[in-house]
Scaffold this active site. Structure first.
Site, PDB file in Angstrom:
ATOM      1  N   SER A   1      22.844  31.994  30.469  1.00 33.53           N
ATOM      2  CA  SER A   1      23.679  32.325  31.178  1.00 33.53           C
ATOM      3  C   SER A   1      24.656  31.502  32.460  1.00 33.53           C
ATOM      4  O   SER A   1      23.844  30.980  32.364  1.00 33.53           O
ATOM      5  CB  SER A   1      23.641  33.506  31.434  1.00 33.53           C
ATOM      6  OG  SER A   1      24.790  33.848  32.315  1.00 33.53           O
TER       7      SER A   1
ATOM      8  N   TYR B   1      20.148  40.397  36.866  1.00 37.64           N
ATOM      9  CA  TYR B   1      20.966  39.929  35.529  1.00 37.64           C
ATOM     10  C   TYR B   1      20.587  38.125  35.992  1.00 37.64           C
ATOM     11  O   TYR B   1      19.928  37.878  35.066  1.00 37.64           O
ATOM     12  CB  TYR B   1      22.136  40.021  35.679  1.00 37.64           C
ATOM     13  CG  TYR B   1      23.181  39.209  33.912  1.00 37.64           C
ATOM     14  CD1 TYR B   1      24.170  38.202  34.262  1.00 37.64           C
ATOM     15  CD2 TYR B   1      22.961  39.736  33.376  1.00 37.64           C
ATOM     16  CE1 TYR B   1      24.117  37.359  33.210  1.00 37.64           C
ATOM     17  CE2 TYR B   1      23.634  39.678  31.697  1.00 37.64           C
ATOM     18  CZ  TYR B   1      24.354  38.237  32.011  1.00 37.64           C
ATOM     19  OH  TYR B   1      24.662  38.394  31.000  1.00 37.64           O
TER      20      TYR B   1
END
Ligand code: GCO
Length: 261
Positions: free
Chosen positions: A142, A155
């Site tokens: 990510s 996250y």
């Protein structure tokens, strides 16, 4: 060199979102595709969608965070479909909560799905990849593998860890002709990012939507289709000497200071 004919690919969380498009790309490159989902309903919906797209997949429901369930599922897949040549660790969740408001259980849940599960999945497929003479592991990283932002502490911690797990698998198993790389999607227009693009009550664009457009040289959100080519590249012979790398598919966000506003 981009053909995946004769290869078996497993995409976790492949029934929707970017995993759906990554699995479709692997199928179109010739792979036999297996997709996993955490629940029957989501899997059935995804398999129907695949059929409409002319894609045949083998679907299996199991919890990627449960090592016993994973071991049983991998053994079943190997009997019914074949030994896994390509693993895409795509299944993931996000909780957007200010860190000091986040419960420890919520933090742990994100780490469990986004980081521990890729560890469990890789551990389950590597032994037979070694026996088979090699394999490919692609971890869906990510922007948050490199950058932080408000409300995504769990996250970002997981995706930062996943970048280093990618490098470590490459380091430890490269000698067995296993290549482990990451794909780092930029901001892609999917259900997962829909809340960041919702139109405001007055019909104007979401502030985050405008922010991302200003941070992206391509001046657009990514489409899931933008991930298809990079996925096939990292799954194929074309990347046999690429290892421990995270391929960012972000339209240039990480290279760009951002538009002057
Ligand atoms: C967010 C977004 C991002 C994207 C993606 C970016 O809340 O910032 O959900 O995390 O999903 O991970 O690479």
């Amino acid at each position: 060199m981009f053909s995946l004919k004769g290869k078996v690919a497993l995409v976790t969380g492949g029934a929707h979102g970017i995993g759906y498009f990554m699995a479709k790309a692997l199928y179109n490159a010739g792979a036999t595709v297996v997709v996993n989902s955490s629940n029957e309903a989501s899997l059935s919906k995804g398999v129907e969608e695949y059929k409409k797209d002319g894609v045949t997949v083998h679907g299996y429901v199991f919890d990627v965070t449960d090592e016993v369930a994973v071991t049983e599922a991998i053994s079943k897949i190997e009997k019914e479909v074949g030994v896994i040549d390509i693993l895409v660790n795509n299944a993931g969740i996000i909780k957007r909560i200010p860190m000091c408001d986040m419960k420890v259980e919520e933090f742990k849940k994100v780490i469990d799905v986004d980081l521990t599960a890729p560890f469990i999945m890789a551990k389950a497929v590597i032994p037979n990849m070694i026996k088979k003479g090699g394999g490919k592991i692609i971890n869906v990283c990510s922007m948050m593998s490199e950058l932080g932002r408000e409300t995504v502490s769990a996250y970002a911690s997981a995706k930062g860890g996943l970048k280093m797990l990618t490098r470590n698998i490459a380091s430890e198993y490269g000698k067995y002709n296993i290549q482990c790389n990451g794909i780092g999607p930029g901001y892609i227009a999917t259900e997962q990012t829909a809340p960041l693009r919702e139109l405001q009550a007055d019909g104007s664009r979401h502030p985050f939507d405008k922010f991302i457009i200003g941070k992206t040289p391509a001046e657009r959100w990514g489409n899931p289709e933008d991930l298809e080519g990079p996925t096939v590249f990292l799954a194929s012979k074309a990347s046999d000497f690429v290892n421990g790398h995270v391929l960012y598919v972000d339209g240039g966000i990480l290279a760009y200071i951002g538009k002057q506003i």
